[in-house]
Design an enzyme around this catalytic site. Structure first.
Site, PDB file in Angstrom:
ATOM      1  N   GLU A   1      34.856  28.591 -21.284  1.00  8.64           N
ATOM      2  CA  GLU A   1      35.803  27.629 -20.741  1.00  8.64           C
ATOM      3  C   GLU A   1      35.101  26.587 -19.881  1.00  8.64           C
ATOM      4  O   GLU A   1      34.097  26.880 -19.221  1.00  8.64           O
ATOM      5  CB  GLU A   1      36.863  28.352 -19.905  1.00  8.64           C
TER       6      GLU A   1
ATOM      7  N   GLU B   1      43.949  23.875 -25.154  1.00  7.46           N
ATOM      8  CA  GLU B   1      45.077  24.724 -24.781  1.00  7.46           C
ATOM      9  C   GLU B   1      46.051  24.003 -23.855  1.00  7.46           C
ATOM     10  O   GLU B   1      45.634  23.357 -22.884  1.00  7.46           O
ATOM     11  CB  GLU B   1      44.598  26.008 -24.100  1.00  7.46           C
TER      12      GLU B   1
END
Length: 313
Positions: free
Chosen positions: A143, A210
């Protein structure tokens, strides 16, 4: 191959401690980075699904998923943790190996757990090497946006494929103020695009977007030369990913689901129905009936009874 996509077994099982199933008789060609790039160039959507153990990976494999992701969501859906930050490397490695045993054709990716890559690019590389060598997967996912570019570059330079993850980054939920949609403002969207371009430039061959407005995700996707995988980011992405537990409905009633999750099945409902029936049949001695027991020749049974009865005299 049968209509379910599972090859018939050629052996009789006498124990529950046996392999889950035989290998399909017509396995598909192994999905590679080049396969995924080819799909991207042709404009064919890429399918990705999470798995956290052998059974969940096996069903994803047989169903034809191009990518199986050992997501850190397993912390909650498989291990009962509060959030992904609790997951440790050894736990991730155990689940990776389990998934890898089933996903023989799909391309496998694993999340780097929180704390295993943020300190330095060298720490991240060491963690990535462990995931690939010990976990037996083909790529890692991490991430972060522009700030993670040096880390992504270091891992890819070592020959390990990297999937980026921008937008809502669950491992950073505390800094984000919770699970919030990203890129809803002009400034936020520009920041997202900057992150995407930096992750691409650093060498990531793919990235997850996302919780991003569909229109923004579509624009970002068009600006890139690597595929994007959306989760709550609309169908303008190059592919989609969902958490398997969520999309198969394998959870009790009342559980909150994000807006983007479509429930494709009711695994929980079917499991509860079957288990309750099993309980009732055990209580009433309806199970196991004769058809579910192993036979013995009558003469052998008679001889056994004769010997036992004689010993009681």
């Amino acid at each position: 191959m049968s209509g379910t996509g599972i090859a018939p077994t050629s052996f009789v099982r006498h124990s529950s401690h046996s392999p889950l199933s035989a290998t399909p008789t017509t396995p598909r060609k192994k999905v590679t980075v080049q396969t995924l790039r080819s799909l991207y160039r042709k404009g064919e959507p890429i399918t990705m699904l999470t798995a956290h153990d052998f059974p969940s990976a096996h069903v994803a494999e047989v169903a034809g998923m191009e990518i199986v992701l050992v997501g850190d969501s397993l912390a909650m859906v498989a291990l009962g943790m509060e959030d992904t930050s609790e997951l440790e490397m050894n736990e991730m490695l155990l689940h990776c190996r389990s998934v890898a045993r089933a996903a023989k054709s799909a391309f496998t990716v694993a999340d780097l757990p929180m704390g295993s890559y943020e300190v330095s690019p060298e720490q991240a590389l060491q963690s990535a090497i462990r995931i690939v060598k010990e976990g037996r997967v083909q790529a890692v996912k991490l991430e972060g946006g522009a700030e993670m570019a040096p880390t992504i570059k270091r891992i890819t330079q070592a020959g390990i494929p990297v999937v980026g993850h921008i937008g809502l980054t669950p491992q950073r939920q505390n800094a984000l103020g919770g699970f919030r949609v990203q890129g809803k403002s002009t400034a936020g969207a520009l920041s997202l695009l900057k992150d995407a371009q930096a992750v691409q430039e650093a060498g990531a061959f793919m990235m997850v977007l996302e919780a991003v407005p569909a229109e923004i995700a579509a624009i970002v996707t068009k600006k890139l030369t690597v595929p994007t995988i959306g989760i709550g980011a609309g169908n303008g992405c190059s592919g989609q990913v969902l958490v398997q537990i969520d999309m198969t409905g394998n959870f009790p009633p009342g559980r909150f689901l994000p807006r983007f999750v479509k429930k494709y099945a009711d695994v929980w409902g079917e499991a509860i129905k079957g288990i309750q029936q099993y309980r009732e049949e055990v209580k009433s001695r309806a199970y196991p009936s004769e058809e579910y027991t192993y036979p013995i020749p009558k003469e052998e049974l008679a001889e056994f009874e004769r010997i036992v009865n004689k010993s009681d005299e």
